[in-house]
Design a protein around this motif. Structure first.
Motif, short mmCIF file in Angstrom:
data_model
loop_
_atom_site.label_atom_id
_atom_site.label_comp_id
_atom_site.label_asym_id
_atom_site.label_seq_id
_atom_site.Cartn_x
_atom_site.Cartn_y
_atom_site.Cartn_z
N ASN A 181 0.81 -1.22 0.00
CA ASN A 181 0.00 0.00 0.00
C ASN A 181 0.85 1.27 0.00
OD1 ASN A 181 0.92 -0.37 2.63
ND2 ASN A 181 -0.92 0.45 3.56
N GLU A 182 2.05 1.21 0.57
CA GLU A 182 2.92 2.39 0.57
C GLU A 182 3.32 2.75 -0.86
OE1 GLU A 182 5.18 2.26 4.83
OE2 GLU A 182 5.81 0.79 3.34
N SER A 183 3.57 1.73 -1.67
CA SER A 183 3.89 1.99 -3.08
C SER A 183 2.71 2.63 -3.79
CB SER A 183 4.26 0.67 -3.78
OG SER A 183 5.46 0.14 -3.26
N GLY A 184 1.50 2.16 -3.48
CA GLY A 184 0.32 2.73 -4.10
C GLY A 184 0.15 4.20 -3.77
N TYR A 185 0.41 4.56 -2.51
CA TYR A 185 0.26 5.97 -2.10
C TYR A 185 1.28 6.85 -2.82
CZ TYR A 185 -0.45 10.00 0.96
OH TYR A 185 -0.73 11.25 1.45
N ILE A 186 2.54 6.41 -2.87
CA ILE A 186 3.57 7.20 -3.55
C ILE A 186 3.26 7.30 -5.05
CG2 ILE A 186 6.01 7.30 -4.17
CD1 ILE A 186 6.66 6.00 -1.52
N LEU A 187 2.85 6.19 -5.65
CA LEU A 187 2.52 6.19 -7.08
C LEU A 187 1.40 7.18 -7.37
CD1 LEU A 187 2.93 4.96 -9.89
CD2 LEU A 187 1.29 3.18 -9.27
N ALA A 188 0.40 7.23 -6.52
CA ALA A 188 -0.69 8.18 -6.72
C ALA A 188 -0.19 9.61 -6.66
CB ALA A 188 -1.77 7.94 -5.66
N SER A 202 2.12 4.65 8.80
CA SER A 202 3.24 5.47 9.27
C SER A 202 3.00 6.95 9.06
CB SER A 202 4.54 5.06 8.55
OG SER A 202 4.39 5.19 7.14
N LEU A 203 1.95 7.30 8.30
CA LEU A 203 1.62 8.70 8.07
C LEU A 203 0.56 9.16 9.06
CD1 LEU A 203 1.42 8.70 4.16
CD2 LEU A 203 3.39 9.19 5.62
N SER A 204 0.66 10.39 9.47
CA SER A 204 -0.30 10.93 10.44
C SER A 204 -1.67 11.11 9.79
CB SER A 204 0.19 12.26 10.99
OG SER A 204 0.19 13.25 9.97
N LEU A 237 -5.05 16.30 5.09
CA LEU A 237 -4.64 17.48 4.33
C LEU A 237 -4.45 17.13 2.86
CD1 LEU A 237 -3.70 20.46 4.26
CD2 LEU A 237 -1.39 19.62 4.77
N MET A 238 -3.81 16.01 2.61
CA MET A 238 -3.58 15.60 1.23
C MET A 238 -4.89 15.28 0.53
SD MET A 238 -0.90 15.24 -0.72
CE MET A 238 -1.75 15.76 -2.23
N GLY A 272 5.14 16.34 -2.52
CA GLY A 272 6.03 15.23 -2.81
C GLY A 272 5.79 14.04 -1.89
N PRO A 273 6.37 12.90 -2.20
CA PRO A 273 6.21 11.73 -1.36
C PRO A 273 6.74 11.98 0.06
CG PRO A 273 7.11 11.10 -3.49
CD PRO A 273 7.15 12.59 -3.43
N PRO A 274 6.03 11.53 1.09
CA PRO A 274 6.49 11.73 2.47
C PRO A 274 7.86 11.07 2.70
CG PRO A 274 4.21 10.99 2.42
CD PRO A 274 4.74 10.85 1.04
N PRO A 275 8.80 11.76 3.33
CA PRO A 275 10.16 11.20 3.54
C PRO A 275 10.14 9.87 4.29
CG PRO A 275 10.12 13.56 4.01
CD PRO A 275 8.69 13.15 3.81
N GLN A 276 9.19 9.71 5.22
CA GLN A 276 9.18 8.48 6.02
C GLN A 276 8.84 7.24 5.18
OE1 GLN A 276 7.24 11.18 6.41
NE2 GLN A 276 5.38 10.72 7.58
N LEU A 277 8.26 7.47 3.99
CA LEU A 277 7.97 6.34 3.11
C LEU A 277 9.12 6.00 2.16
CD1 LEU A 277 4.25 6.93 2.02
CD2 LEU A 277 5.13 5.61 3.95
N LEU A 278 10.12 6.85 2.09
CA LEU A 278 11.19 6.69 1.11
C LEU A 278 12.39 5.96 1.70
CD1 LEU A 278 11.06 10.20 -0.63
CD2 LEU A 278 10.10 8.03 -1.44
N ARG A 279 12.15 5.07 2.63
CA ARG A 279 13.24 4.33 3.29
C ARG A 279 13.80 3.26 2.36
NH1 ARG A 279 8.36 2.56 4.87
NH2 ARG A 279 8.01 0.29 4.98
N LEU A 280 15.03 2.90 2.61
CA LEU A 280 15.70 1.86 1.84
C LEU A 280 15.77 0.54 2.61
CD1 LEU A 280 18.65 3.80 0.17
CD2 LEU A 280 16.34 3.40 -0.69
N ALA A 281 15.24 0.54 3.83
CA ALA A 281 15.29 -0.69 4.64
C ALA A 281 14.20 -0.64 5.69
CB ALA A 281 16.65 -0.83 5.30
#
Length: 498
Positions: free
Chosen positions: A434-441, A468-470, A476-477, A489-498
């Motif tokens: 679902n995190e990928s879906g949110y960023i893709l949107a 993980s998002l408030s 607001l979005m 832009g995509p929330p930084p907390q979703l752009l993790r590499l691990a």
């Protein structure tokens, strides 16, 4: 930027789901596919599969008032059950469902007869080889009648067929019926009592996973699993017994068992193996490599975990291990660690691991934003370092070499990395991330594709927006979605590499 690699405490926290709350020595399971090639397809009997006539003429015995009181609550069972499964089934102290379904049998029979062909054709991959539709229908009908009238027993299962493993596999398909969960639990108990190896594995795994069960109590089914693991070397029984040993704190014995009886017989596969050949049985168990890493942690510490993970990644190309190995590289001083990270994460993503697809998409997006160097920039630096070491008389050939590199090796620019990231986000979203879906949107919205972005957002919302998002940020979005001047832009907390 990346999580510290699997320190012992963090490893245990990562594996909480594998260990129910009632157990103090458990770990969580993460998904992977590996196939055991020893004894994976044998049955308890070498005799051919056959059936006998259903004993529908034999009615159930007269029930006492106390039993009829239980029936009014929905099941035919005596009181005294002390264990309850996650599905609400009451079990006795050994994990058996000594009950039967008290609903009227005719509606279930009618449902089965109506969908017999459809079930047979849809789930033929779950059925034993050589079972035709007539046999499937006959065995299914007998299972339905008996599970609605008699308490489960080994003799009743054998009255259906001497091949009790095959009876169990057919009951597995019957779970799709409206009363299928009762039929399956009835068959699970009966087939386990009749010494079906597959049924025993499922029954004991269900039993030890119940909150409140005493995992140190050696029941008769657990003793049978131990014999299946150590004497018969049945792969799924070995996995289950190793899991139990880890929960009991006997890590050394579990590690030796896995190292001797499971790891040498694993082979990498490009697609998930069939259920009955899968060493994990629909993710009932941890990946063999992760289970082994958990077992050796107590004796070898973090280095044991790293060695097991590295071997699984490099030799057997396990998608989960490659994901963990890629993450571990980020915590090293390796000069080319992001290139190594990309190569192993890409291999894991191609192995259809959703989280690897998500991490790889994040890496490419962050490259597109200038956070990391592109391949073209890395190649340019390598060439400059090489040129600096050459003699002066070779430098006259540099323009020709640069022209060749430009013509035949054209790496992606940052804009192309963003497109590549969107492709991986879409693939991860298709696999349920679902995190990928949110960023893709959000990225589609940035590109002005408002209709498609709203469609992806709605699908993500149905799946569940990232926790993980408030809630305030999500609201607001949502409110400003149509305002194209608002581009956070995509929330930084979703752009993790691990």
């Amino acid at each position: 930027m990346a999580r510290p690699l699997i320190l012992p405490l963090q490893w245990r926290q990562l594996h909480q789901a594998l260990c129910p709350k009632a157990h103090t020595l458990g770990h969580n399971g993460v998904q992977a596919c590996a196939r055991a090639v020893t004894n994976s397809n044998t049955t308890t009997s070498k005799r051919p599969f056959h059936t006998t006539q259903a004993r529908s003429a034999v009615g159930p015995p007269r029930r006492s008032p106390s039993v009829r009181m239980q029936e009014r609550k929905g099941t035919g069972a005596v009181s005294g059950d002390v264990l309850v499964t996650s599905n609400g089934h009451g079990l006795d102290r050994d994990g058996f469902w000594n009950r039967y379904c008290v609903a009227h049998v005719e509606p279930t029979l009618a449902e089965f007869k109506e969908f017999t062909r459809q079930m047979y054709e849809t789930y033929d991959y779950l059925l034993p080889p050589g079972v035709n539709m007539a046999t499937f229908g006959s065995v299914g009908e007998q299972l339905i009648r008996l599970s609605h009238s008699r308490f489960p027993s080994a003799s009743l299962i054998r009255s259906i067929s001497i091949d009790v493993d095959a009876v169990y596999r057919i009951s597995f398909v019957l779970r799709t019926l409206s009363k299928g969960r009762y039929i399956y639990q009835w068959a699970l108990t009966g087939c386990a009592k009749a010494h079906s190896r597959r049924a025993l594995v499922h029954l004991v795994n269900q039993y030890i996973s119940i909150e409140g069960v005493d995992i140190y109590r050696n029941t008769e089914p657990i003793a049978q699993i131990k014999d299946l693991a150590l004497k018969d070397e049945f792969p799924q029984a070995i996995m289950l017994y190793a899991k139990l040993l880890i929960w009991r704190g006997e890590h050394g014995q579990a590690a030796r068992l896995l190292e001797q009886k499971i790891l040498p017989y694993l082979q990498p596969v490009s697609t998930p193996p069939p259920l009955w050949e899968d060493i994990k049985l629909l993710d009932d168990f941890e990946s063999p490599w992760r289970m082994y890493a958990i077992a050796v942690e107590k004796e070898q510490g973090l280095q044991g975990i790293l060695n097991a993970t590295r071997r699984a990644a490099l030799e057997f190309h396990d998608p989960l291990a490659m994901t963990d190995y890629a993450i571990s590289v980020l915590e090293t001083d390796e000069p080319h660690k992001y290139e190594v990270y990309e190569s192993y994460m890409a291999a894991a993503a191609l192995g259809q691991h959703p989280l690897a697809c998500f991490y790889l998409a994040n890496l490419y997006y962050r490259i597109s934003q200038g956070e990391f160097t592109t391949e073209a920039e890395r190649d340019a630096k390598k060439r400059e370092a090489t040129y600096a070491q050459r003699r002066a008389w070779l430098r006259r050939f540099e323009p020709i070499e640069k022209w060749v590199n430009t013509l035949f090796n054209q790496p992606l620019d940052r804009k192309s990395y963003r497109i590549l990231a969107m492709d991986w986000y879409e693939l991860a979203f298709d696999m349920g991330n679902n995190e990928s879906g949110y960023i893709l949107a959000l990225l589609l919205r940035e590109d002005g594709e408002m209709e498609k972005s709203r469609e992806v957002y709605n699908l993500t919302a149905q799946m569940g927006l990232p926790t993980s998002l408030s809630k305030k940020g999500l609201k607001l979005m949502e409110d400003k979605w149509e305002d194209q001047t608002f581009k956070p832009g995509p929330p930084p907390q979703l752009l993790r590499l691990a």
